[in-house]
Design an enzyme around this catalytic site. Structure first.
Site, PDB file in Angstrom:
ATOM      1  N   LYS A 274     -22.695  38.117  52.615  1.00  0.00           N
ATOM      2  CA  LYS A 274     -22.301  36.715  52.752  1.00  0.00           C
ATOM      3  C   LYS A 274     -22.361  36.072  51.373  1.00  0.00           C
ATOM      4  CE  LYS A 274     -23.773  32.225  54.634  1.00  0.00           C
ATOM      5  NZ  LYS A 274     -24.625  31.477  55.568  1.00  0.00           N
ATOM      6  N   ASP A 279     -23.572  25.921  50.405  1.00  0.00           N
ATOM      7  CA  ASP A 279     -23.418  25.564  51.817  1.00  0.00           C
ATOM      8  C   ASP A 279     -23.896  24.133  52.049  1.00  0.00           C
ATOM      9  OD1 ASP A 279     -23.162  25.460  54.536  1.00  0.00           O
ATOM     10  OD2 ASP A 279     -24.835  26.834  54.975  1.00  0.00           O
ATOM     11  N   LYS A 286     -25.536  19.060  56.210  1.00  0.00           N
ATOM     12  CA  LYS A 286     -26.980  19.276  56.162  1.00  0.00           C
ATOM     13  C   LYS A 286     -27.650  18.034  55.592  1.00  0.00           C
ATOM     14  CE  LYS A 286     -26.963  24.278  55.246  1.00  0.00           C
ATOM     15  NZ  LYS A 286     -27.634  24.727  56.468  1.00  0.00           N
ATOM     16  N   ASP A 297     -27.040  30.674  49.093  1.00  0.00           N
ATOM     17  CA  ASP A 297     -26.370  31.175  50.299  1.00  0.00           C
ATOM     18  C   ASP A 297     -25.390  32.322  50.009  1.00  0.00           C
ATOM     19  OD1 ASP A 297     -26.439  30.972  53.029  1.00  0.00           O
ATOM     20  OD2 ASP A 297     -24.876  29.450  53.180  1.00  0.00           O
ATOM     21  N   ASP A 356     -21.536  24.153  60.117  1.00  0.00           N
ATOM     22  CA  ASP A 356     -22.637  24.717  59.342  1.00  0.00           C
ATOM     23  C   ASP A 356     -22.935  26.163  59.756  1.00  0.00           C
ATOM     24  OD1 ASP A 356     -24.592  24.778  57.441  1.00  0.00           O
ATOM     25  OD2 ASP A 356     -26.062  23.607  58.589  1.00  0.00           O
ATOM     26  N   ARG A 360     -21.155  33.276  59.655  1.00  0.00           N
ATOM     27  CA  ARG A 360     -20.646  34.254  60.628  1.00  0.00           C
ATOM     28  C   ARG A 360     -19.119  34.278  60.635  1.00  0.00           C
ATOM     29  NH1 ARG A 360     -23.718  31.193  65.388  1.00  0.00           N
ATOM     30  NH2 ARG A 360     -25.150  30.979  63.649  1.00  0.00           N
TER      31      ARG A 360
END
Ligand code: BES
Ligand code: MN
Ligand code: ZN
Length: 505
Positions: A274, A279, A286, A297, A356, A360
């Site tokens: 990843k 992020d 966030k 991240d 967020d 995935r």
């Protein structure tokens, strides 16, 4: 820095610092007793006065006053013999290197803890990794003269035992050199991953990540690299990966590094990382405190890219592919939104109920790319995927998920040998219901409970029948409570296990 094999008695070594460890009570340690005797009892008195009892994290530094060829002595606590694993060995060697650097020592002789012949190679490797990891710092943005000072340590001698050893055979000397080289390769790769992670997101962009991979491919003839831009990813239908990156002015990059062994490969292994270089959470924004560290991240991508260098240096009998899906998750007039329906590379449609849960999405397409274009025998993904994994296992342990028993057992065995903490979580099929959508094949986020597992289940839909292991390293990717071999910030977690898994014979 150079590592050398000290083959005569460390007691006679003329060096700036003679360092050794004790398993608890120093008065029971042969090296300690021998050195204390040479110093006329001064070392034991110092240990008593300083309440040094050999616990991990303790150290004692003593000036020899000319009574030994070494100028100074450092005694480092290791804790009980039965409990010593790779992390403690790395920490002890890191402490010795730090004491050397603080005191301006150039030449160190380090007497390795004796854990028996069967563990000698691992001890040497952990020692080298510890010295390299323990003298790492991310100093690029520090401007004071003190910060710019180059560490003094140049020669790190490793002595197997202080009581004098027999001259090693040529084969033993070669084995020592090979183990040191292994430790250096892992240590260098770990530090490269840390550098990428610690670099602010303004500098470590997806394009910069691609440059890092290209630089490795240029340096190592065993490696080749292919970088896919947004247009190419669009042609491949990577609708989830591209949606995450579309709110940023930084262009996304899918990086694909390949290692080919000289002989016919035993198997083909893919490592997927990843690489969200920042992020923000997107429109599911966030809060500031949670966003503060989100340059990390891309730790999974950093781990898979950096590991390739060590694999090239050590050599593997596997064909190894590293795939890093790099993009930035931001808000803008072009960003993806809640309620959007995305089409993934394998055709699955996904409704977004949380922007967020972006990792995935990027990984889902990277897994499809890997499965169809590389067709590996095994694939692993590494991702700072969920806060829920940290809730489950704490900040130091990675969550490992897989339905492939032999593969996950082999992976966890490698983690055990490298000393990186990983713990398996179950891919409970019942939780799959949480990912149901009314208008698409699935949605990207489940409920709060079981959040690490539903993320794993989401990825599993793209892995299909290819043997696959998912490693959620949200916790251990970075540390706020440092240890000697691991300063604050990015850790380079997973590099040691990846290299161990792919290069162990
Ligand atoms: N990058 C984060 C996960 C993370 C959190 C990594 C803390 C390192 C430290 C990930 O993209 C994320 O935001 N996950 C969400 C998922 C949720 C929306 C289902 C989370 O964990 O809150
Ligand atoms: Mn996120
Ligand atoms: Zn993320």
């Amino acid at each position: 820095m150079e590592f050398r094999h000290v083959t005569d008695s460390a007691l006679h070594a003329a060096c700036d610092l003679l360092a050794f460890t004790t398993f608890g009570d120093p008065s029971k340690d042969a090296t300690f007793k021998a050195i204390d005797h040479a110093l006329g009892g001064g070392l034991r008195d110092a240990a008593t006065a300083e309440s040094f009892d050999g616990k991990p994290g303790q150290s004692l530094v003593f000036w020899t006053g000319g009574k030994l060829p070494a100028k100074r002595i450092a005694v480092i606590g290791l804790g009980a013999r039965g409990e010593v694993e790779a992390p403690a060995l790395r920490d002890a060697a890191a402490s010795a290197a730090q004491i050397a650097n603080r005191g301006g020592a150039v030449d160190v002789v380090y007497v390795m803890p004796n854990l028996g012949a069967a563990r000698e190679a691992r001890t040497i490797q952990a020692t080298v990794e510890g010295v390299i990891g323990g003298t790492y710092r991310f100093g690029r943005y520090l401007t004071s003269d003190d910060a710019k000072k180059v560490p003094s340590l140049v020669l790190f001698g490793i002595a197997p035992d202080a009581r004098g050893t027999k001259k090693p055979t040529a084969a033993q000397a070669r084995a020592f050199d090979a183990t040191v080289a292994r430790g250096q390769a892992v240590g260098t790769a770990v530090c490269h991953a840390r550098d990428m992670i610690n670099e602010p997101a303004a500098a470590m962009t997806p394009i910069q990540m691609a440059h890092e991979a290209e630089a490795l491919a240029k340096k190592h003839p065993e490696l080749s690299v292919q970088v896919l831009n947004a247009k190419k990813c669009a042609e491949l239908g990577m609708g989830m990966f591209l949606a995450v990156g579309q709110g940023s002015d930084q262009e996304p990059r899918l990086i694909h590094l390949t290692y080919k062994p000289k002989k016919k490969a035993k198997k083909r292994v893919a490592l997927i990382g990843k690489g969200v270089t920042f992020d923000s959470g997107g429109y599911s924004l966030k809060p500031s405190a949670s966003m503060e560290d989100m340059k990390i991240d891309m730790s999974g991508a950093a781990a898979v890219i950096a590991s390739m260098q060590a694999i090239a240096m050590i050599g593997s009998d596997c064909e190894v592919h590293a795939v890093a899906a790099c993009c930035e998750n931001l808000v803008s007039g072009r960003a993806y939104k809640l309620g959007d329906v995305l089409k993934s590379m394998d055709g699955t449609t996904v409704e977004i109920n949380n922007t967020d849960a972006e990792g995935r999405l990027t990984l889902g397409d990277a897994i499809s790319y890997t499965r169809t274009k590389i067709q590996p025998d095994e694939m692993f993904d590494f991702a700072t995927l969920t806060g829920a994994c940290m809730v489950a296992l704490g900040p130091f342990t990675a969550g490992v998920m897989s339905d492939h028993e032999p593969l996950v057992k082999g992976w966890l065995a490698a983690a055990d040998r490298s000393g990186e903490e990983m713990w398996r979580l179950p891919l409970l099929p019942r939780l799959r219901d949480q990912l149901k959508s009314n208008i698409a094949d699935m949605r990207n986020t489940g409920e709060r409970y079981g959040g690490a597992i539903t993320a794993g289940l989401f990825l599993k839909t793209f892995a299909k029948d290819t043997p696959w292991v998912h490693v959620d390293l949200a916790g251990p990717a970075a540390v706020s409570s440092p240890r000697p071999s691991q300063p604050r910030g990015g850790t380079g977690f997973a590099v040691a296990t990846i290299v161990e898994y792919l290069t162990a014979h």
